[in-house]
Design a protein around this motif. Structure first.
Motif, short mmCIF file in Angstrom:
data_model
loop_
_atom_site.label_atom_id
_atom_site.label_comp_id
_atom_site.label_asym_id
_atom_site.label_seq_id
_atom_site.Cartn_x
_atom_site.Cartn_y
_atom_site.Cartn_z
N GLY A 7 0.84 -1.20 0.00
CA GLY A 7 0.00 0.00 0.00
C GLY A 7 0.87 1.24 0.00
N ASN A 8 0.67 2.10 -0.99
CA ASN A 8 1.45 3.32 -1.13
C ASN A 8 0.56 4.50 -0.74
OD1 ASN A 8 2.95 5.50 -1.99
ND2 ASN A 8 2.86 4.99 -4.18
N TRP A 9 0.79 5.02 0.45
CA TRP A 9 -0.07 6.12 0.93
C TRP A 9 0.24 7.45 0.26
CZ3 TRP A 9 -1.12 6.00 6.95
CH2 TRP A 9 -1.82 4.82 7.27
N LYS A 10 1.36 7.53 -0.45
CA LYS A 10 1.78 8.79 -1.09
C LYS A 10 1.80 9.91 -0.04
CE LYS A 10 0.10 6.97 -5.41
NZ LYS A 10 -0.43 7.21 -6.74
N MET A 11 1.44 11.14 -0.40
CA MET A 11 1.51 12.24 0.58
C MET A 11 0.17 12.36 1.31
SD MET A 11 3.04 16.08 0.08
CE MET A 11 1.56 16.84 -0.54
N GLY A 91 11.59 4.88 -7.86
CA GLY A 91 11.30 5.16 -9.26
C GLY A 91 9.82 5.22 -9.59
N HIS A 92 8.99 5.56 -8.58
CA HIS A 92 7.56 5.73 -8.88
C HIS A 92 7.41 6.83 -9.94
CE1 HIS A 92 3.35 6.74 -8.46
NE2 HIS A 92 3.19 5.58 -7.85
N SER A 93 6.45 6.69 -10.83
CA SER A 93 6.34 7.66 -11.93
C SER A 93 6.13 9.08 -11.42
CB SER A 93 5.23 7.25 -12.90
OG SER A 93 4.00 7.25 -12.24
N TYR A 161 4.91 -3.08 -12.08
CA TYR A 161 4.52 -2.54 -13.39
C TYR A 161 3.33 -1.63 -13.20
CZ TYR A 161 2.21 -2.05 -17.86
OH TYR A 161 1.58 -1.51 -18.94
N GLU A 162 3.54 -0.33 -13.41
CA GLU A 162 2.48 0.64 -13.23
C GLU A 162 2.36 1.52 -14.47
OE1 GLU A 162 1.67 1.38 -8.75
OE2 GLU A 162 3.17 2.80 -9.43
N PRO A 163 1.43 1.21 -15.36
CA PRO A 163 1.23 2.11 -16.50
C PRO A 163 0.84 3.49 -15.95
CG PRO A 163 -0.21 0.15 -16.61
CD PRO A 163 0.41 0.15 -15.26
N ALA A 166 -2.72 4.51 -15.86
CA ALA A 166 -3.66 3.75 -15.03
C ALA A 166 -3.62 4.19 -13.57
CB ALA A 166 -3.34 2.25 -15.12
N ILE A 167 -2.66 5.06 -13.23
CA ILE A 167 -2.49 5.46 -11.82
C ILE A 167 -3.52 6.53 -11.46
CG2 ILE A 167 -0.94 6.59 -10.18
CD1 ILE A 167 1.40 5.25 -11.65
N GLY A 168 -4.39 6.18 -10.53
CA GLY A 168 -5.37 7.14 -10.01
C GLY A 168 -6.44 7.54 -11.00
N THR A 169 -6.57 6.80 -12.09
CA THR A 169 -7.53 7.20 -13.13
C THR A 169 -8.76 6.28 -13.20
OG1 THR A 169 -6.40 5.78 -14.73
CG2 THR A 169 -5.71 8.10 -14.63
N GLY A 206 -1.90 0.37 -10.41
CA GLY A 206 -2.67 1.32 -11.22
C GLY A 206 -4.15 1.01 -11.10
N SER A 207 -4.85 1.77 -10.23
CA SER A 207 -6.29 1.61 -10.04
C SER A 207 -6.70 0.22 -9.55
CB SER A 207 -7.04 1.99 -11.32
OG SER A 207 -6.80 3.35 -11.65
N VAL A 208 -5.84 -0.41 -8.75
CA VAL A 208 -6.24 -1.69 -8.13
C VAL A 208 -7.17 -1.38 -6.97
CG1 VAL A 208 -5.44 -3.72 -6.87
CG2 VAL A 208 -4.04 -2.79 -8.74
N VAL A 227 -0.73 -0.70 -4.45
CA VAL A 227 -2.06 -0.10 -4.35
C VAL A 227 -1.94 1.31 -3.79
CG1 VAL A 227 -4.38 -0.42 -3.41
CG2 VAL A 227 -2.91 -2.43 -3.80
N GLY A 228 -2.46 2.29 -4.51
CA GLY A 228 -2.42 3.67 -4.03
C GLY A 228 -3.68 4.03 -3.28
N GLY A 229 -4.61 4.68 -3.96
CA GLY A 229 -5.84 5.17 -3.33
C GLY A 229 -6.56 4.16 -2.45
N ALA A 230 -6.65 2.92 -2.93
CA ALA A 230 -7.41 1.90 -2.20
C ALA A 230 -6.67 1.38 -0.97
CB ALA A 230 -7.76 0.74 -3.13
P1 PGA Z 1 -3.60 4.03 -7.55
O1 PGA Z 1 -2.02 4.33 -7.42
O2 PGA Z 1 -3.83 2.66 -6.96
O3 PGA Z 1 -4.26 5.13 -6.76
O4 PGA Z 1 -3.93 4.06 -9.00
C1 PGA Z 1 -1.07 3.31 -7.58
C2 PGA Z 1 0.31 3.86 -7.37
O5 PGA Z 1 0.58 4.98 -7.81
O6 PGA Z 1 1.17 3.19 -6.79
#
Ligand code: PGA
Length: 247
Positions: A7-11, A91-93, A161-163, A166-169, A206-208, A227-230
């Protein structure tokens, strides 16, 4: 292969967000997959204390390539290992775009992470434009070859692998696109690392979310998820980990 859900909580996350980690401990008690939560730097120390005695582990979202020195605002891999973190995302995008990180820098950071005893989660992935031009596999191939350290193994390295598109979209590639990319990644890992390339886990990111996780985990060479948002809500993230155990 034992799956890994990260789980990537980001900021995101304040001291009060520790409640989510506490809840997650209860919800993922006897999980049969590896689960790592990567909160922001400010919460790492507390999070490590919080998960003691549970099956959860803690990771960071970045590190510096040097052990110490005049790098205002940066955190070294050694510092992360010192407080008990196990993983570091590299190396997160979002870092590649916002902080100008390139493959060479990601490689240096991965080497530093491994030297410090951390497991690196190295992110790769193409933009929408690169996919539309039919260059997705070529782009990821190049990123991998330039950022995976010599001598890495399944014990030190994870690939995500994170297109970028697909991230947060809410967008997710087709099953065929994911399987094709993960097979290509597996091949590069084997070429670079020999038999150790078999044991490196390849996550999809990416949007998992809970509703699509089970189907994703059934795909060939998908060994877990980033997993980001979720991951911000314990109940949703726990559901993703549950899907990893049932699929
Ligand atoms: P997302 O982010 O699950 O919110 O799409 C994934 C990530 O950036 O690692």
């Amino acid at each position: 292969m034992r799956k890994l859900i990260a789980g990537n909580w980001k900021m995101n996350g304040l001291v009060s967000s520790q409640a989510e980690i506490e809840a997650l401990k209860g919800l993922t008690g006897s999980a049969t997959c590896d689960i790592v939560v990567c909160p922001p730097f400010t919460l790492l120390d507390r999070a490590v204390e919080r998960v003691k005695g549970s099956s959860l582990t803690i990771g960071a979202q970045d590190c510096h390539a040097q052990q110490s020195g005049a790098h205002t605002g940066d955190i070294s891999a050694e510092m992360l290992a010192d407080i008990g973190a196990h993983y570091v995302i590299l190396g997160h995008s979002e870092r590649r775009v916002a902080h100008g990180e390139d493959d060479a820098m990601v490689l240096e950071k991965a080497v530093a992470a491994h030297q410090a005893g951390l497991i690196s989660i190295v992110c790769v992935g193409e933009t929408r434009h690169e996919r539309d031009e039919g260059r997705a596999i070529k782009v990821v191939d190049k990123q991998l070859r330039a950022s995976v350290p010599e001598g890495a193994t399944g014990q030190t390295l994870v690939i995500a692998y994170e297109p970028v598109w697909a991230i947060g979209t809410g967008l997710v590639p087709t099953n065929e696109q994911i399987e094709e990319m993960h097979a290509a990644i597996r091949q590069v890992l084997q070429e670079r690392l020999g038999s150790d390339g078999h044991s490196v886990r390849i996550l999809y990111g990416g949007s998992v979310k809970a509703s699509n996780a089970e189907a994703l985990f059934r795909l060939r060479n998908v060994d877990g998820a980033l997993v980001g948002g979720a991951s911000l809500k314990a109940s949703e993230f726990a559901a993703v980990t549950l899907a990893a155990q049932t699929s």
